[in-house]
Design a protein around this motif. Structure first.
Motif, PDB file in Angstrom:
ATOM      1  N   LEU A 205       3.033   4.564  10.814  1.00 19.78           N
ATOM      2  CA  LEU A 205       2.377   5.477   9.872  1.00 19.78           C
ATOM      3  C   LEU A 205       1.997   4.721   8.604  1.00 19.78           C
ATOM      4  CD1 LEU A 205       4.645   8.606  10.376  1.00 19.78           C
ATOM      5  CD2 LEU A 205       2.176   8.500  10.847  1.00 19.78           C
ATOM      6  N   GLY A 206       2.847   3.778   8.183  1.00 22.38           N
ATOM      7  CA  GLY A 206       2.528   2.943   7.022  1.00 22.38           C
ATOM      8  C   GLY A 206       1.283   2.110   7.247  1.00 22.38           C
ATOM      9  N   VAL A 207       1.123   1.583   8.456  1.00 21.99           N
ATOM     10  CA  VAL A 207      -0.080   0.811   8.795  1.00 21.99           C
ATOM     11  C   VAL A 207      -1.307   1.717   8.701  1.00 21.99           C
ATOM     12  CG1 VAL A 207      -1.271  -0.454  10.634  1.00 21.99           C
ATOM     13  CG2 VAL A 207       1.157  -0.860  10.231  1.00 21.99           C
ATOM     14  N   ALA A 208      -1.190   2.938   9.207  1.00 27.00           N
ATOM     15  CA  ALA A 208      -2.309   3.887   9.144  1.00 27.00           C
ATOM     16  C   ALA A 208      -2.629   4.247   7.689  1.00 27.00           C
ATOM     17  CB  ALA A 208      -1.983   5.140   9.959  1.00 27.00           C
ATOM     18  N   ILE A 209      -1.600   4.465   6.880  1.00 21.19           N
ATOM     19  CA  ILE A 209      -1.806   4.776   5.457  1.00 21.19           C
ATOM     20  C   ILE A 209      -2.476   3.601   4.744  1.00 21.19           C
ATOM     21  CG2 ILE A 209      -0.604   5.160   3.257  1.00 21.19           C
ATOM     22  CD1 ILE A 209       1.495   6.794   4.951  1.00 21.19           C
ATOM     23  N   CYS A 210      -2.025   2.397   5.027  1.00 21.70           N
ATOM     24  CA  CYS A 210      -2.634   1.195   4.445  1.00 21.70           C
ATOM     25  C   CYS A 210      -4.120   1.145   4.775  1.00 21.70           C
ATOM     26  CB  CYS A 210      -1.906  -0.047   4.968  1.00 21.70           C
ATOM     27  SG  CYS A 210      -2.542  -1.616   4.340  1.00 21.70           S
ATOM     28  N   HIS A 211      -4.450   1.429   6.027  1.00 21.18           N
ATOM     29  CA  HIS A 211      -5.860   1.404   6.421  1.00 21.18           C
ATOM     30  C   HIS A 211      -6.634   2.529   5.731  1.00 21.18           C
ATOM     31  CE1 HIS A 211      -9.327   0.242   8.679  1.00 21.18           C
ATOM     32  NE2 HIS A 211      -9.459   1.459   9.173  1.00 21.18           N
ATOM     33  N   ALA A 212      -6.025   3.690   5.608  1.00 19.45           N
ATOM     34  CA  ALA A 212      -6.695   4.803   4.929  1.00 19.45           C
ATOM     35  C   ALA A 212      -7.040   4.426   3.490  1.00 19.45           C
ATOM     36  CB  ALA A 212      -5.801   6.049   4.955  1.00 19.45           C
ATOM     37  N   HIS A 213      -6.147   3.700   2.836  1.00 19.22           N
ATOM     38  CA  HIS A 213      -6.405   3.266   1.457  1.00 19.22           C
ATOM     39  C   HIS A 213      -7.445   2.147   1.392  1.00 19.22           C
ATOM     40  CE1 HIS A 213      -3.344   5.854   0.019  1.00 19.22           C
ATOM     41  NE2 HIS A 213      -2.301   5.081   0.274  1.00 19.22           N
ATOM     42  N   SER A 214      -7.588   1.385   2.456  1.00 18.68           N
ATOM     43  CA  SER A 214      -8.472   0.216   2.466  1.00 18.68           C
ATOM     44  C   SER A 214      -9.853   0.483   3.038  1.00 18.68           C
ATOM     45  CB  SER A 214      -7.835  -0.906   3.286  1.00 18.68           C
ATOM     46  OG  SER A 214      -6.584  -1.249   2.774  1.00 18.68           O
ATOM     47  N   VAL A 215      -9.985   1.496   3.877  1.00 17.35           N
ATOM     48  CA  VAL A 215     -11.206   1.674   4.671  1.00 17.35           C
ATOM     49  C   VAL A 215     -12.453   1.882   3.807  1.00 17.35           C
ATOM     50  CG1 VAL A 215     -10.963   4.183   5.072  1.00 17.35           C
ATOM     51  CG2 VAL A 215     -12.125   2.753   6.752  1.00 17.35           C
ATOM     52  N   ASP A 216     -12.350   2.608   2.718  1.00 16.42           N
ATOM     53  CA  ASP A 216     -13.513   2.829   1.855  1.00 16.42           C
ATOM     54  C   ASP A 216     -13.964   1.529   1.198  1.00 16.42           C
ATOM     55  OD1 ASP A 216     -13.516   5.529   2.505  1.00 16.42           O
ATOM     56  OD2 ASP A 216     -12.304   6.079   0.761  1.00 16.42           O
ATOM     57  N   THR A 217     -13.023   0.727   0.748  1.00 15.94           N
ATOM     58  CA  THR A 217     -13.340  -0.557   0.127  1.00 15.94           C
ATOM     59  C   THR A 217     -13.968  -1.505   1.141  1.00 15.94           C
ATOM     60  OG1 THR A 217     -11.498  -0.273  -1.398  1.00 15.94           O
ATOM     61  CG2 THR A 217     -12.381  -2.508  -1.160  1.00 15.94           C
ATOM     62  N   LEU A 218     -13.403  -1.530   2.353  1.00 17.44           N
ATOM     63  CA  LEU A 218     -13.960  -2.393   3.396  1.00 17.44           C
ATOM     64  C   LEU A 218     -15.393  -1.987   3.751  1.00 17.44           C
ATOM     65  CD1 LEU A 218     -10.835  -2.702   5.715  1.00 17.44           C
ATOM     66  CD2 LEU A 218     -11.782  -4.462   4.211  1.00 17.44           C
ATOM     67  N   ALA A 219     -15.644  -0.688   3.836  1.00 22.70           N
ATOM     68  CA  ALA A 219     -16.992  -0.208   4.145  1.00 22.70           C
ATOM     69  C   ALA A 219     -17.971  -0.570   3.026  1.00 22.70           C
ATOM     70  CB  ALA A 219     -16.974   1.300   4.371  1.00 22.70           C
ATOM     71  N   LEU A 220     -17.530  -0.443   1.793  1.00 20.57           N
ATOM     72  CA  LEU A 220     -18.377  -0.788   0.650  1.00 20.57           C
ATOM     73  C   LEU A 220     -18.710  -2.278   0.661  1.00 20.57           C
ATOM     74  CD1 LEU A 220     -19.747   0.083  -1.990  1.00 20.57           C
ATOM     75  CD2 LEU A 220     -17.580  -0.374  -3.143  1.00 20.57           C
ATOM     76  N   LEU A 221     -17.703  -3.120   0.898  1.00 22.88           N
ATOM     77  CA  LEU A 221     -17.946  -4.560   0.961  1.00 22.88           C
ATOM     78  C   LEU A 221     -18.924  -4.909   2.076  1.00 22.88           C
ATOM     79  CD1 LEU A 221     -14.422  -6.107   0.361  1.00 22.88           C
ATOM     80  CD2 LEU A 221     -16.447  -6.359  -1.079  1.00 22.88           C
ATOM     81  N   LYS A 222     -18.756  -4.256   3.219  1.00 20.23           N
ATOM     82  CA  LYS A 222     -19.648  -4.513   4.360  1.00 20.23           C
ATOM     83  C   LYS A 222     -21.084  -4.112   4.027  1.00 20.23           C
ATOM     84  CE  LYS A 222     -19.751  -3.867   9.333  1.00 20.23           C
ATOM     85  NZ  LYS A 222     -19.119  -3.198  10.475  1.00 20.23           N
ATOM     86  N   ALA A 223     -21.246  -2.983   3.343  1.00 21.82           N
ATOM     87  CA  ALA A 223     -22.582  -2.510   2.976  1.00 21.82           C
ATOM     88  C   ALA A 223     -23.230  -3.404   1.918  1.00 21.82           C
ATOM     89  CB  ALA A 223     -22.500  -1.075   2.466  1.00 21.82           C
TER      90      ALA A 223
ATOM     91  N   ALA B 119       0.816  -1.220   0.000  1.00 21.98           N
ATOM     92  CA  ALA B 119       0.000   0.000   0.000  1.00 21.98           C
ATOM     93  C   ALA B 119       0.847   1.266   0.000  1.00 21.98           C
ATOM     94  CB  ALA B 119      -0.929  -0.001   1.219  1.00 21.98           C
ATOM     95  N   VAL B 120       1.983   1.230   0.679  1.00 20.97           N
ATOM     96  CA  VAL B 120       2.805   2.438   0.832  1.00 20.97           C
ATOM     97  C   VAL B 120       3.819   2.591  -0.294  1.00 20.97           C
ATOM     98  CG1 VAL B 120       4.484   3.591   2.340  1.00 20.97           C
ATOM     99  CG2 VAL B 120       2.489   2.471   3.326  1.00 20.97           C
ATOM    100  N   VAL B 121       4.519   1.506  -0.622  1.00 24.86           N
ATOM    101  CA  VAL B 121       5.616   1.565  -1.588  1.00 24.86           C
ATOM    102  C   VAL B 121       5.215   1.023  -2.955  1.00 24.86           C
ATOM    103  CG1 VAL B 121       8.017   0.851  -2.021  1.00 24.86           C
ATOM    104  CG2 VAL B 121       7.283   1.370   0.302  1.00 24.86           C
ATOM    105  N   GLY B 122       4.263   0.094  -2.967  1.00 23.53           N
ATOM    106  CA  GLY B 122       3.872  -0.535  -4.225  1.00 23.53           C
ATOM    107  C   GLY B 122       4.535  -1.881  -4.428  1.00 23.53           C
ATOM    108  N   SER B 123       5.363  -2.291  -3.452  1.00 23.17           N
ATOM    109  CA  SER B 123       6.028  -3.586  -3.510  1.00 23.17           C
ATOM    110  C   SER B 123       6.038  -4.201  -2.124  1.00 23.17           C
ATOM    111  CB  SER B 123       7.477  -3.430  -4.001  1.00 23.17           C
ATOM    112  OG  SER B 123       8.189  -4.647  -3.808  1.00 23.17           O
ATOM    113  N   GLY B 124       5.569  -5.430  -2.028  1.00 22.84           N
ATOM    114  CA  GLY B 124       5.540  -6.122  -0.750  1.00 22.84           C
ATOM    115  C   GLY B 124       6.912  -6.508  -0.232  1.00 22.84           C
ATOM    116  N   ARG B 125       7.924  -6.379  -1.076  1.00 26.58           N
ATOM    117  CA  ARG B 125       9.290  -6.728  -0.675  1.00 26.58           C
ATOM    118  C   ARG B 125      10.145  -5.486  -0.428  1.00 26.58           C
ATOM    119  NH1 ARG B 125      10.235 -12.352  -1.962  1.00 26.58           N
ATOM    120  NH2 ARG B 125       8.442 -13.130  -3.100  1.00 26.58           N
ATOM    121  N   ALA B 126       9.512  -4.354  -0.207  1.00 23.32           N
ATOM    122  CA  ALA B 126      10.243  -3.099  -0.002  1.00 23.32           C
ATOM    123  C   ALA B 126      11.070  -3.144   1.282  1.00 23.32           C
ATOM    124  CB  ALA B 126       9.263  -1.930   0.070  1.00 23.32           C
TER     125      ALA B 126
END
Length: 178
Positions: free
Chosen positions: A144-162, A110-117
C-alpha cells in the motif's frame, strides 16, 4: 485512477490497491500472495505470476508500482528476491499495465516523511492515510505504501513527460533534473 502496489517477496508478496481521486486516496484492497518457504523455485514463481495476474483481473488497476530490489548482505537472497520481483513484473506488463519502480527509501519518504522509518511507522501511516480500521500486515502495508508513493508521484511524472517530449533517461540528482 486505480493503482496497484506490489511489495515483492519469494515467500510472501504483498499487494495493495488504492484509488486516487484528485488529491484524496481511497483504500480498495490489500493482502498477500504466499508461496511458502519450501519447494522448488519455478513453481513458487508461478504462484506469484498467477496471483498478481488474478489481482489485476479482479481490481482492474490503471497502473502499477513495485518496490525495487535492494542489495542484500546475502547475494543468493538478493537473486531470489529479484526473480520473485521479475515474476510480478511479468504479470503486470503481460496485463498491459505501466509499471513504476520505487526504492524502499522513496516509499518511506513518501509515506512517513523519513527514508529511515521503521516498518511499524509505515504500517501506522498507511492506516492513517487510508483511514483503515486497523493496521494492515507488514507486507500489505509495504505494498500500500508503494501505491501511495506512486499516487504522490504520478502527477509530477506525467508533467515531466509532457514537458520533455523525446527526452530519454530523465533523472533527479540532488533535487535537480538532469
Amino acid at each position: 485512477m486505480i493503482i496497484l502496489g506490489i511489495d515483492p517477496g519469494l515467500r510472501t508478496t504483498g499487494f495493495g490497491v488504492i484509488e486516487k481521486l484528485g488529491s484524496k486516496l481511497r483504500y480498495i484492497a490489500s493482502g498477500t500472495i504466499k508461496t511458502g518457504s519450501e519447494g522448488a523455485l519455478p513453481p513458487r514463481l508461478k504462484v506469484i505470476l498467477r496471483g498478481v495476474s488474478e489481482i489485476v483481473a479482479t481490481y482492474r488497476p490503471d497502473c502499477a508500482a513495485i518496490e525495487k530490489v535492494f542489495v542484500n548482505v546475502n547475494p543468493q537472497s538478493t537473486l531470489l528476491l529479484g526473480q520473485a520481483r521479475g515474476a510480478a513484473i511479468c504479470a503486470l506488463v503481460h496485463s498491459e499495465l505501466d509499471v513504476a519502480e520505487y526504492t524502499a527509501l522513496q516509499v518511506k519518504q513518501a509515506v512517513v516523511g523519513s527514508g529511515r522509518a521503521a516498518k511499524e511507522q509505515v504500517q501506522d501511516m498507511v492506516a492513517r492515510l487510508l483511514v483503515l480500521p486497523g493496521l494492515p500486515g507488514t507486507d500489505a502495508a509495504d505494498a500500500l505504501g508503494v501505491a501511495i508513493c506512486h499516487a504522490h508521484s504520478v502527477d509530477t511524472l506525467a508533467l515531466l513527460k509532457a514537458l520533455t517530449p523525446g527526452m530519454v533517461g530523465l533523472s533527479m540528482k540532488r533535487g535537480r533534473l538532469v
